[in-house]
Design an enzyme around this catalytic site. Structure first.
Site, mmCIF file in Angstrom:
data_model
loop_
_atom_site.group_PDB
_atom_site.id
_atom_site.type_symbol
_atom_site.label_atom_id
_atom_site.label_comp_id
_atom_site.label_asym_id
_atom_site.label_seq_id
_atom_site.Cartn_x
_atom_site.Cartn_y
_atom_site.Cartn_z
ATOM 1 C CD GLU A 31 -2.692 1.615 0.217
ATOM 2 O OE1 GLU A 31 -3.372 0.936 -0.198
ATOM 3 O OE2 GLU A 31 -2.210 3.004 -0.084
ATOM 4 C CB ALA A 46 -20.997 4.570 3.670
ATOM 5 C CG HIS A 49 -25.704 0.712 -3.797
ATOM 6 N ND1 HIS A 49 -27.088 2.428 -4.009
ATOM 7 C CD2 HIS A 49 -24.203 1.937 -4.500
ATOM 8 C CE1 HIS A 49 -25.521 3.677 -3.981
ATOM 9 N NE2 HIS A 49 -24.284 2.574 -4.674
ATOM 10 C CB SER A 339 -20.741 3.850 -7.397
ATOM 11 O OG SER A 339 -21.399 3.720 -6.951
ATOM 12 C CB CYS A 437 -15.679 20.506 18.479
ATOM 13 S SG CYS A 437 -14.330 19.462 18.956
ATOM 14 C CB CYS A 442 -10.109 15.894 21.634
ATOM 15 S SG CYS A 442 -11.294 14.907 20.078
HETATM 16 C C1 LIG Z 1 -17.538 9.852 -4.473
HETATM 17 C C2 LIG Z 1 -18.176 9.026 -4.433
HETATM 18 C C3 LIG Z 1 -19.270 8.143 -3.967
HETATM 19 C C4 LIG Z 1 -19.243 6.644 -3.967
HETATM 20 N N1 LIG Z 1 -20.365 6.073 -3.385
HETATM 21 C C5 LIG Z 1 -20.397 4.528 -2.979
HETATM 22 C C6 LIG Z 1 -21.679 4.370 -2.619
HETATM 23 O O1 LIG Z 1 -21.807 4.592 -1.753
HETATM 24 N N2 LIG Z 1 -21.441 2.773 -2.828
HETATM 25 C C7 LIG Z 1 -21.051 1.798 -2.957
HETATM 26 O O2 LIG Z 1 -20.819 0.885 -3.515
HETATM 27 N N3 LIG Z 1 -20.113 2.053 -3.269
HETATM 28 C C8 LIG Z 1 -19.479 3.974 -3.757
HETATM 29 N N4 LIG Z 1 -18.636 4.854 -4.524
HETATM 30 C C9 LIG Z 1 -17.321 3.362 -5.180
HETATM 31 C C10 LIG Z 1 -16.089 2.686 -4.204
HETATM 32 O O3 LIG Z 1 -15.597 3.757 -3.388
HETATM 33 C C11 LIG Z 1 -15.422 2.417 -4.675
HETATM 34 O O4 LIG Z 1 -15.744 1.430 -5.832
HETATM 35 C C12 LIG Z 1 -14.529 1.909 -4.046
HETATM 36 O O5 LIG Z 1 -14.189 2.353 -2.457
HETATM 37 C C13 LIG Z 1 -13.079 1.221 -4.367
HETATM 38 O O6 LIG Z 1 -12.340 0.301 -3.507
HETATM 39 P P1 LIG Z 1 -10.599 0.240 -4.282
HETATM 40 O O7 LIG Z 1 -10.371 -0.563 -3.291
HETATM 41 O O8 LIG Z 1 -11.264 -0.855 -4.926
HETATM 42 O O9 LIG Z 1 -9.889 1.138 -4.511
HETATM 43 P P2 LIG Z 1 -9.173 2.829 -3.159
HETATM 44 O O10 LIG Z 1 -9.857 2.519 -1.819
HETATM 45 O O11 LIG Z 1 -8.864 3.670 -4.243
HETATM 46 O O12 LIG Z 1 -7.915 1.329 -3.008
HETATM 47 C C14 LIG Z 1 -6.690 1.602 -4.079
HETATM 48 C C15 LIG Z 1 -5.813 1.296 -3.040
HETATM 49 O O13 LIG Z 1 -4.118 1.219 -4.274
HETATM 50 C C16 LIG Z 1 -3.805 2.217 -3.226
HETATM 51 N N5 LIG Z 1 -2.585 2.405 -4.566
HETATM 52 C C17 LIG Z 1 -2.349 2.521 -6.256
HETATM 53 N N6 LIG Z 1 -1.880 3.248 -6.723
HETATM 54 C C18 LIG Z 1 -0.406 2.531 -5.486
HETATM 55 C C19 LIG Z 1 1.057 2.051 -5.986
HETATM 56 N N7 LIG Z 1 1.628 2.162 -7.167
HETATM 57 N N8 LIG Z 1 1.851 1.074 -5.026
HETATM 58 C C20 LIG Z 1 0.848 0.790 -3.847
HETATM 59 N N9 LIG Z 1 -0.810 1.294 -4.060
HETATM 60 C C21 LIG Z 1 -1.136 1.522 -4.652
HETATM 61 C C22 LIG Z 1 -3.900 3.455 -2.645
HETATM 62 O O14 LIG Z 1 -3.184 4.245 -2.638
HETATM 63 C C23 LIG Z 1 -5.711 2.414 -2.232
HETATM 64 O O15 LIG Z 1 -5.137 2.436 -1.442
HETATM 65 C C24 LIG Z 1 -17.944 5.274 -4.738
HETATM 66 C C25 LIG Z 1 -17.399 6.355 -5.428
HETATM 67 C C26 LIG Z 1 -17.262 8.197 -5.436
HETATM 68 C C27 LIG Z 1 -15.501 8.286 -5.147
#
Ligand SMILES: Cc1cc2nc3c(=O)[nH]c(=O)nc-3n(C[C@H](O)[C@H](O)[C@H](O)COP(=O)(O)OP(=O)(O)OC[C@H]3O[C@@H](n4cnc5c(N)ncnc54)[C@H](O)[C@@H]3O)c2cc1C
Length: 479
Positions: A31, A46, A49, A339, A437, A442
């Protein structure tokens, strides 16, 4: 040599790590951030769905509905917070009423359960703050709300207890593939050798993939969403998730109750060129107000306590891309997970391991899916609190007065198996500073506790990332 290396500790990478931790394999997670789930998983609505809107036949549709069900298991095994809100989709005019019928049929094909149409009068009995001019409502009782950061955190903590390694501050910069083995290099000059790579890097999946194959069939087009958070004194303003009818821009601006009692207003939807652009703007607030007025009345904007933004990893492939690379065997893409990625994440992990990697190993006898429930002091009975004080008196000292968080909970957040030595890390784990706050009272106390517990001078404690110290030199009072 690792069997599997997962790049990215968002909700997807964390749940994949937990899924792989069932087997007798050597697994590590790399990470780039100094904490887990710090990117997309930290900033979203959050919502778990129901799976009503992804087009029938897509992977998004299938894995949303399966993921929604799997959250029930995560609640039992990891003790995650889950709010069973249900949701109302609102049609504001005749055209939207027609489209709502198509949405319902799509949801039926996706096997979404227990849906029903309501008149606005019926819906307003349950939600008096819905706009009376709404023409029709589709009720989706299986919709829930989780705390995504906690889901990722608990899943990875459970994976670590089952043998997975996590390396933070490990930004992957180079991957080479020779003799059926991958060599991964990180910015901190570490080298990892592994038989398989799982690319779960969120908005950076395309850049990671092109390190190994320049001809991938997707590109990430980052799309930002801004939010406003209402103080928890708003609790009860809306009990359901409130959606407008979905459009090309996605699910639209929503009203979403949160597990800790706050309500989120948002998100906006804006294509951005910078994948790390999490800025918020007055324009965003106006956009949200403009879109919410069709759905709700009496919106308590005076209770806004903060704003934030997240960037969706929307891809040109227009569905989740979860496949082994065509040219480089042993390299797996988990890309385009925008999403509903929070919803689908537990099902994505199972789909990848069972149907894409097709792992057919027996579950190891030491695998324990249960994570011990964390102590949340304010939820305990008086007798339980008294017993705790005898053993650990710092449970008797409240540090965050808005959220009733004790000094011992902060100490536990610092020293846990996935502990953190930053103010933001403590805020995420113990919720100190999350209230009205926003840490005004804190934060300085938390700073002192971190300094004391980690034996660091006060001016070396970071707020969040590296080089984000609050103090630039030792203060007069010292630690
Ligand atoms: C505005 C918004 C609203 C949303 N609402 C919803 C919702 O209500 N319900 C729902 O189901 N989904 C929702 N989503 C979608 C959901 O948030 C994402 O699909 C989900 O969080 C994706 O998770 P992930 O682990 O793929 O990505 P991330 O959480 O982005 O994790 C990817 C990780 O890879 C790491 N990484 C990247 N490059 C490197 C590298 N070179 N080396 C090492 N590590 C690296 C990053 O630091 C990160 O921690 C929403 C998204 C957004 C932005």
């Amino acid at each position: 040599m690792y069997d599997f290396t997962i790049i990215g500790a968002g909700i997807v990478g964390s749940l994949i790590a937990r899924e792989l931790s069932k087997y007798d394999l050597k697994v590590c997670v790399l990470e780039k951030e100094n904490d887990v789930a710090n990117v997309q998983t930290r900033a979203n609505s959050a919502i778990v769905h129901s799976g009503h809107d992804p087009k029938h036949g897509t992977l998004k549709a299938r894995l949303s509905v399966e993921g929604n069900k799997l959250y029930e298991d995560l609640e039992k095994e990891l003790h995650i917070s889950l709010l069973r809100t249900g949701a109302f989709v609102c049609a504001k005019d005749k055209d939207e009423v027609n489209d709502m019928k198509k949405l319902y049929e799509n949801a039926l094909l996706n096997q979404v359960k227990d849906m029903e149409f309501l008149s606005i009068e019926e819906a307003r009995v349950l939600e008096p703050n819905l706009n009376p001019s709404i023409k029709k409502v589709l009720s989706l009782p299986t919709t829930k709300v989780c705390f995504p950061w906690e889901v990722a955190f608990f899943a990875l903590e459970n994976a670590i207890k089952n043998g997975v390694e996590l390396h933070r501050n490990a930004l992957v910069t180079e991957i080479t593939h020779t003799n059926h083995m991958f060599t991964i290099k990180t910015k901190d000059n570490q080298t990892y050798q592994t038989k398989h790579v799982i690319n779960a890097a969120g908005v950076y999946t395309d850049e990671i993939a092109t390190l190994i194959n320049p001809n991938i069939p997707y590109q990430i087009k980052p799309r930002k969403g801004e939010y406003y958070v209402l103080d928890k004194s708003v609790k009860g303003y809306m009990e359901h998730v409130i959606y407008p009818m979905p459009s090309k821009k996605g699910k639209g601006v929503l009203i979403t109750p949160q597990v800790h009692g706050n309500i989120l207003l948002g998100p906006t939807s804006e294509w951005v060129s910078d994948k790390d652009d999490i800025s918020t703007s007055l324009k965003g607030l106006h956009y949200i107000k403009e879109h919410i007025k069709d759905m709700a009345i009496n919106v308590p904007y005076h209770l806004i306590i903060r704003q934030f933004a997240g960037v969706r990893s929307t891809s040109t492939y227009e569905d989740f891309y979860i496949q082994e690379d065509d040219a480089v065997k042993g390299f797996y893409h988990v890309a385009g997970v925008d999403s509903p990625g929070i919803t689908a994440a537990p099902a994505i992990a199972k789909y990848l391991v069972d149907e894409v990697i097709k792992l057919s190993l027996p579950v190891k006898h030491t695998f324990n899916p249960i994570l011990q429930k964390k102590i949340v002091y304010k939820d305990l009975s008086k007798q339980e609190k008294d017993e705790l004080h005898q053993d650990k008196p710092l449970y008797g000292r409240i540090i965050c007065k808005c959220e009733d968080i004790t000094e011992q909970e902060i100490i536990d957040a610092i020293h846990g198996p996935l502990g953190s030595d930053t103010i933001k890390g403590v805020k995420k784990r113990a919720r100190a500073g999350s209230g009205l706050c926003q840490g005004g009272y804190c934060e300085s106390l938390v700073l002192r506790i971190i300094a004391r517990e980690t034996h660091k001078p006060l001016h070396e404690v970071n707020y969040d990332q590296k080089e984000t110290q609050i103090l630039d030199k030792e203060s007069k009072v010292g630690s």
